[in-house]
Design a protein around this motif. Structure first.
Motif, PDB file in Angstrom:
ATOM      1  N   GLN A 185       0.789  -1.169   0.048  1.00 37.37           N
ATOM      2  CA  GLN A 185      -0.157   0.177  -0.075  1.00 37.37           C
ATOM      3  C   GLN A 185       0.791   1.133  -0.053  1.00 37.37           C
ATOM      4  N   LEU A 186       0.660   2.375  -0.790  1.00 37.96           N
ATOM      5  CA  LEU A 186       1.104   3.636  -0.961  1.00 37.96           C
ATOM      6  C   LEU A 186       0.710   4.716  -0.312  1.00 37.96           C
ATOM      7  N   LEU A 187       1.120   5.490   0.361  1.00 37.41           N
ATOM      8  CA  LEU A 187       0.311   6.508   0.955  1.00 37.41           C
ATOM      9  C   LEU A 187       1.235   7.830   0.419  1.00 37.41           C
ATOM     10  N   LEU A 188       0.514   8.518  -0.246  1.00 37.14           N
ATOM     11  CA  LEU A 188       1.301   9.879  -0.654  1.00 37.14           C
ATOM     12  C   LEU A 188       1.098  11.117   0.083  1.00 37.14           C
ATOM     13  N   VAL A 189       2.017  11.629   0.625  1.00 38.66           N
ATOM     14  CA  VAL A 189       1.816  12.832   1.438  1.00 38.66           C
ATOM     15  C   VAL A 189       2.483  14.130   0.753  1.00 38.66           C
ATOM     16  N   HIS A 190       1.677  14.835   0.696  1.00 38.34           N
ATOM     17  CA  HIS A 190       2.333  16.312  -0.307  1.00 38.34           C
ATOM     18  C   HIS A 190       2.564  17.317   0.388  1.00 38.34           C
ATOM     19  N   GLU A 191       3.670  17.728   0.376  1.00 34.32           N
ATOM     20  CA  GLU A 191       4.072  19.005   1.430  1.00 34.32           C
ATOM     21  C   GLU A 191       3.579  20.181   0.546  1.00 34.32           C
ATOM     22  N   SER A 192       2.953  21.106   1.255  1.00 35.02           N
ATOM     23  CA  SER A 192       2.470  22.313   0.633  1.00 35.02           C
ATOM     24  C   SER A 192       3.077  23.552   1.430  1.00 35.02           C
ATOM     25  N   ASP A 193       3.870  23.276   2.287  1.00 30.56           N
ATOM     26  CA  ASP A 193       4.423  24.592   3.124  1.00 30.56           C
ATOM     27  C   ASP A 193       5.816  24.698   2.407  1.00 30.56           C
ATOM     28  N   PRO A 194       6.076  25.796   2.134  1.00 30.48           N
ATOM     29  CA  PRO A 194       7.220  26.425   1.575  1.00 30.48           C
ATOM     30  C   PRO A 194       8.451  26.140   2.418  1.00 30.48           C
ATOM     31  N   ALA A 195       8.188  26.406   3.570  1.00 25.43           N
ATOM     32  CA  ALA A 195       9.215  26.252   4.663  1.00 25.43           C
ATOM     33  C   ALA A 195      10.023  24.862   4.733  1.00 25.43           C
ATOM     34  N   HIS A 196       9.036  23.852   4.173  1.00 27.52           N
ATOM     35  CA  HIS A 196       9.416  22.546   4.133  1.00 27.52           C
ATOM     36  C   HIS A 196       9.578  21.965   2.568  1.00 27.52           C
ATOM     37  N   GLY A 197       9.972  22.668   1.823  1.00 26.13           N
ATOM     38  CA  GLY A 197      10.015  22.432   0.513  1.00 26.13           C
ATOM     39  C   GLY A 197       8.597  22.171  -0.492  1.00 26.13           C
ATOM     40  N   GLY A 198       7.746  22.669   0.137  1.00 23.08           N
ATOM     41  CA  GLY A 198       6.282  22.625  -0.488  1.00 23.08           C
ATOM     42  C   GLY A 198       6.398  23.218  -1.878  1.00 23.08           C
ATOM     43  N   CYS A 199       5.591  22.509  -2.706  1.00 27.42           N
ATOM     44  CA  CYS A 199       5.304  23.050  -4.008  1.00 27.42           C
ATOM     45  C   CYS A 199       3.966  22.479  -4.558  1.00 27.42           C
ATOM     46  N   ASP A 200       3.594  23.241  -5.675  1.00 29.49           N
ATOM     47  CA  ASP A 200       2.298  22.761  -6.303  1.00 29.49           C
ATOM     48  C   ASP A 200       2.248  21.298  -6.728  1.00 29.49           C
ATOM     49  N   PHE A 201       1.268  20.378  -6.694  1.00 33.95           N
ATOM     50  CA  PHE A 201       1.148  19.085  -6.964  1.00 33.95           C
ATOM     51  C   PHE A 201       1.805  18.737  -8.373  1.00 33.95           C
ATOM     52  N   GLU A 202       1.256  19.809  -9.428  1.00 39.68           N
ATOM     53  CA  GLU A 202       1.658  19.661 -10.815  1.00 39.68           C
ATOM     54  C   GLU A 202       3.126  19.220 -11.035  1.00 39.68           C
ATOM     55  N   ASN A 203       3.875  20.071 -10.284  1.00 32.56           N
ATOM     56  CA  ASN A 203       5.493  19.794 -10.172  1.00 32.56           C
ATOM     57  C   ASN A 203       5.777  18.513 -10.402  1.00 32.56           C
ATOM     58  N   PHE A 204       5.173  17.558  -9.741  1.00 33.97           N
ATOM     59  CA  PHE A 204       5.475  16.042  -9.811  1.00 33.97           C
ATOM     60  C   PHE A 204       5.713  15.448 -10.836  1.00 33.97           C
ATOM     61  N   TYR A 205       4.251  16.083 -11.996  1.00 34.57           N
ATOM     62  CA  TYR A 205       4.228  15.374 -13.047  1.00 34.57           C
ATOM     63  C   TYR A 205       5.640  15.707 -13.971  1.00 34.57           C
ATOM     64  N   ALA A 206       6.130  16.622 -13.832  1.00 37.09           N
ATOM     65  CA  ALA A 206       7.625  17.009 -14.568  1.00 37.09           C
ATOM     66  C   ALA A 206       8.667  16.450 -13.928  1.00 37.09           C
ATOM     67  N   THR A 207       8.768  15.869 -12.629  1.00 34.06           N
ATOM     68  CA  THR A 207       9.932  15.463 -12.024  1.00 34.06           C
ATOM     69  C   THR A 207       9.624  13.876 -12.101  1.00 34.06           C
ATOM     70  N   THR A 208       8.445  13.373 -11.766  1.00 30.51           N
ATOM     71  CA  THR A 208       8.243  12.115 -11.638  1.00 30.51           C
ATOM     72  C   THR A 208       8.785  11.225 -12.928  1.00 30.51           C
ATOM     73  N   PRO A 209       9.555  10.024 -12.953  1.00 33.14           N
ATOM     74  CA  PRO A 209       9.839   9.225 -14.296  1.00 33.14           C
ATOM     75  C   PRO A 209       8.420   8.862 -14.766  1.00 33.14           C
ATOM     76  N   GLU A 210       8.468   8.926 -16.083  1.00 33.58           N
ATOM     77  CA  GLU A 210       7.150   8.989 -16.836  1.00 33.58           C
ATOM     78  C   GLU A 210       6.588   7.323 -16.643  1.00 33.58           C
ATOM     79  N   ASP A 211       7.213   6.290 -16.316  1.00 33.80           N
ATOM     80  CA  ASP A 211       6.459   4.781 -16.318  1.00 33.80           C
ATOM     81  C   ASP A 211       6.012   4.717 -15.080  1.00 33.80           C
TER      82      ASP A 211
END
Length: 131
Positions: free
Chosen positions: A35-61
């Motif tokens: 089981q996978l649990l995704l935890v999205h950091e949105s606080d800039p103080a902890h490296g938070g970013c827009d979720f769309e960012n992950f579509y650019a950095t995550t390997p396509e497969d």
């Protein structure tokens, strides 16, 4: 109880050599049907970013394989941080203890401490008799 792989998503996720290693680890966990649990950091103080960012950095497969098909638990900045962390804990199976349950656990802990002390005193008494 089932194992859960918590994938913490922030601006550094899947970036550089560490990102390549993380991608390999995610592939391994997903192949094992963990089981996978995704935890999205949105606080800039902890490296938070827009979720769309992950579509650019995550390997396509991983993207094509449905990595982001499940909703992520959002970690908001204060003053909502505690609620976000409680939601992560709840998703992982944590349950809220009632006051009665906490008091029962405290009482059991106190009784255990008393029994440990009695046992120690009894051992000291026996040791003193044989000296």
């Amino acid at each position: 109880s089932q194992s859960v792989f918590v994938l913490y998503l922030n601006s550094a996720t899947f970036v550089g050599d560490a990102g390549l290693a993380l991608a390999a680890e995610v592939r391994t966990w997903r192949a094992g049907k963990v089981q996978l649990l995704l935890v999205h950091e949105s606080d800039p103080a902890h490296g938070g970013c827009d979720f769309e960012n992950f579509y650019a950095t995550t390997p396509e497969d991983l993207v094509a394989g449905g990595l982001y098909s499940a909703p992520a638990v959002e970690l908001y900045p204060p003053p909502h941080r505690d609620v976000s962390l409680a939601l992560v804990a709840k998703t992982l199976g944590a349950v809220r203890r009632t006051l009665a349950a906490r008091l029962s656990l405290d009482r059991l802990s106190a009784l255990s401490t008393v029994e440990t002390a009695r046992s120690s005193v009894a051992r000291l008494s026996l040791a003193g008799r044989h000296a």
